[in-house]
Design an enzyme around this catalytic site. Structure first.
Site, short mmCIF file in Angstrom:
data_model
loop_
_atom_site.label_atom_id
_atom_site.label_comp_id
_atom_site.label_asym_id
_atom_site.label_seq_id
_atom_site.Cartn_x
_atom_site.Cartn_y
_atom_site.Cartn_z
N ASP A 1 -6.07 -1.70 -21.85
CA ASP A 1 -6.22 -0.44 -21.12
C ASP A 1 -6.77 0.75 -21.93
O ASP A 1 -6.31 1.00 -23.04
CB ASP A 1 -4.86 0.05 -20.59
N GLU B 1 0.90 -0.96 -11.95
CA GLU B 1 0.79 -0.44 -13.31
C GLU B 1 -0.19 0.74 -13.33
O GLU B 1 -0.95 0.95 -12.40
CB GLU B 1 0.27 -1.53 -14.27
C1 FRU Z 1 -1.74 -2.97 -18.07
C2 FRU Z 1 -0.55 -3.09 -18.99
C3 FRU Z 1 0.31 -1.85 -18.93
C4 FRU Z 1 1.00 -1.84 -20.25
C5 FRU Z 1 -0.07 -2.39 -21.16
C6 FRU Z 1 0.46 -3.23 -22.30
O1 FRU Z 1 -2.82 -3.76 -18.41
O2 FRU Z 1 0.20 -4.25 -18.65
O3 FRU Z 1 1.20 -1.81 -17.84
O4 FRU Z 1 1.40 -0.55 -20.65
O5 FRU Z 1 -0.92 -3.19 -20.36
O6 FRU Z 1 -0.55 -3.57 -23.19
#
Ligand code: FRU
Length: 527
Positions: free
Chosen positions: A59, A237
């Site tokens: 992300d 998310e």
């Molecule tokens: C989304 C996610 C988020 C988390 C991060 C962990 O892709 O699963 O929810 O904070 O990646 O790397």
């Protein structure tokens, strides 16, 4: 719930297992120590999309503009090319196109990983963590406690008073601890109307987001929750929240709540949805016009965890996403890095008969890396193909306006080689824009990658198809003329697959206008 736990469990096991071998791979075969050693010229290395020199990213995090620089932080594993040891990597740009990778900003520490979050410039020094003359940048992130006995996610902050070059974790962390296992991805905005900081944060397994307010980024009060609503086929998310004028006019504005979902998104696996409504500083109320529907942000397979920039001075709302899908993110065939970001896009709201809908357009800065346009006009294709010796490449932009006449399918065969191509087109009967990467090159690394064609519903006005298409060494992004549809896909073609054909099937179509422009590499050490 069960699914989700096994999701992280599996990721952690795999990453623990692969970490050692990943480190060894990097050390032994690449001898890479810094981005200076990387030519950014590998077979699948995107030339105008951000990638880290090496290692794993997911992300985008902490997108904030400050003193002439766009900061891009991202989920980063400093030790390997699989997910693990999550930290915030960091890059900066003055034009959203050329990125300079900096030192890791926030490191995993004491068994707490740095999960996704956002960043703001605290201009009035409400936090007291800087000074009014030198406002602090404050990052708000999730602490992921990597513990079997007490798995937990809480919200934390860190600050920088030197333009993001060095960061201090706040000594009073966490700033929100609800003793919850799944509670993550805080996006913080300054809410003008109530003069408060607002945090929107995901309760993934409940298909909800929660809103908190604060005067100082440290003390937070819970305000309300939103959800379940829209798509609930997978965990929620990485939410985002912002206000946008409808049709670009100042008169009417609406709030957009964006929430990512994994799996179960429109193209399978990970993707983003959005809600349009009102936010009063405490509660988000979905507009009647969008209620009951699931609105997708992008119809491709590789658009996840999108986040918008905070503090952009010219008022544009710009966002970018991780160009990947959790279904196969750990298996895409790139080395020594794994993961890329989409092109930054300007987001808008456009009124339609069904209510306001999101639009995305490539940022104008893209033109600064575009070569001279090759223009084509009034070309009629009668159930066949059109090619031209000036139409070829591996990194370019096409802008086209096509009158469909009696054609049944029109489009482009891109990254075409002897045995492969990526097809971008429009199906008249189905009223669908599509991208077909089933035969786009290397697809065998995961069964899901080339299983289907990606489609987006698209009604044409006067039978005219208008498209903007961006092609890079390992991606294709397609935008409808108004920007109300986009399809984002990774592809892994051979270097020699650089052909471009325009086709019309079942009848004739006229290419009224076509502009083809090569896009230059944005890496200074690219060869
Ligand atoms: C989304 C996610 C988020 C988390 C991060 C962990 O892709 O699963 O929810 O904070 O990646 O790397």
């Amino acid at each position: 719930m069960k699914n989700f736990i096994s999701f992280w469990g599996a990721i952690m096991l795999v990453s623990a297992g692969l970490l050692l071998s990943a480190c060894q791979t990097n050390d032994q075969t690449n001898g890479v120590t810094s981005e200076d050693d990387i030519a950014y010229d590998e077979l699948y290395r995107p030339q105008f999309h951000f990638t880290p020199a090496q290692n794993w990213i997911n992300d985008p995090n902490g997108l904030v503009y400050h003193d002439g620089e766009y900061h891009l932080f991202y989920q980063y594993n400093p030790f390997g090319d699989q997910w693990g040891h999550m930290s915030w990597g960091h890059a900066v740009s003055t034009d959203l196109m050329h990125w300079e990778e900096l030192d890791v900003a926030l490191q995993e520490e004491d068994g707490i990983m740095i999960f996704s979050g956002s960043a703001v410039v605290d201009k009035q020094n409400t936090s007291g963590l800087g000074a009014e003359e030198n406002p602090p940048m404050v990052a708000i992130y999730t602490g992921h406690h990597d513990s079997e006995e007490n798995p937990k996610q809480d919200q934390r902050i860190a600050y920088s008073t030197d333009n993001g070059r060095s960061w201090t974790k706040y000594e009073g962390n966490p700033v929100i601890d609800e003793e919850m296992e799944n509670f993550r991805d805080p996006k913080v905005i300054w809410h003008e109307e109530t003069e408060k900081w607002i945090m929107v944060v995901a309760l993934p397994t409940e298909y909800k987001v929660r809103f908190y307010s604060s005067d100082n980024l440290i003390d937070w009060k819970m305000e309300s929750e939103f959800g379940p609503a829209g798509g609930t086929g997978g965990i929620w998310e990485c939410p985002d929240l912002f206000k946008l004028p409808v049709d670009g006019h100042d008169g009417e504005s609406r709030w957009v709540l964006q929430v990512d979902m994994n799996p179960g998104a429109v193209a399978g696996g990970s993707g983003g949805q959005y809600f349009v409504g009102d936010f009063d500083g405490s509660e988000f109320t979905e507009s009647e016009e969008t209620k009951g529907e699931t609105l997708w942000v992008d119809y491709g397979k590789d658009f996840y965890a999108v986040q918008s920039y905070s503090n952009i001075p010219d008022g544009r709302r710009i966002w970018l996403a991780w160009m990947n899908n959790w279904n196969y993110a750990g298996e895409i065939p790139t080395n020594p890095w794994r993961g890329a970001m989409t092109i930054p896009r300007k987001v808008g709201l456009m009124s339609t008969d069904e209510g306001p809908r999101l639009t995305q357009k490539t940022v104008d800065e893209l033109n600064t890396i575009a070569g001279e346009a090759q223009q084509f006009e009034n070309i009629t294709i009668s159930d066949g193909l059109f090619t031209d010796e000036n139409l070829e490449g591996t990194t370019y932009k096409i802008e086209a306006e096509i009158q469909l006449n009696d054609a049944e399918r029109v489009g482009f065969n891109l990254r075409k080689g002897d045995e492969e191509q990526t097809v971008v087109g429009y199906d008249v009967r189905a009223e669908e824009l599509f991208v077909d990467r089933r035969n786009s090159g290397e697809v065998s690394f995961h069964e899901d990658f080339a299983a289907e064609i990606q489609t987006a519903p698209l009604r044409l006005n006067k039978n005219i198809l208008t498209l903007e298409i961006l092609v890079d060494r390992s991606s294709v992004e397609v935008f409808s003329g108004k920007g109300d549809r986009s399809i984002t896909n990774r592809i892994f073609p051979s270097e020699s697959s650089n052909g471009i054909e325009i086709f019309s099937e079942g009848g004739a179509a006229e290419v009224v206008n076509l502009g083809f422009r090569e896009l230059q590499s944005t890496w200074s050490n690219s060869q």
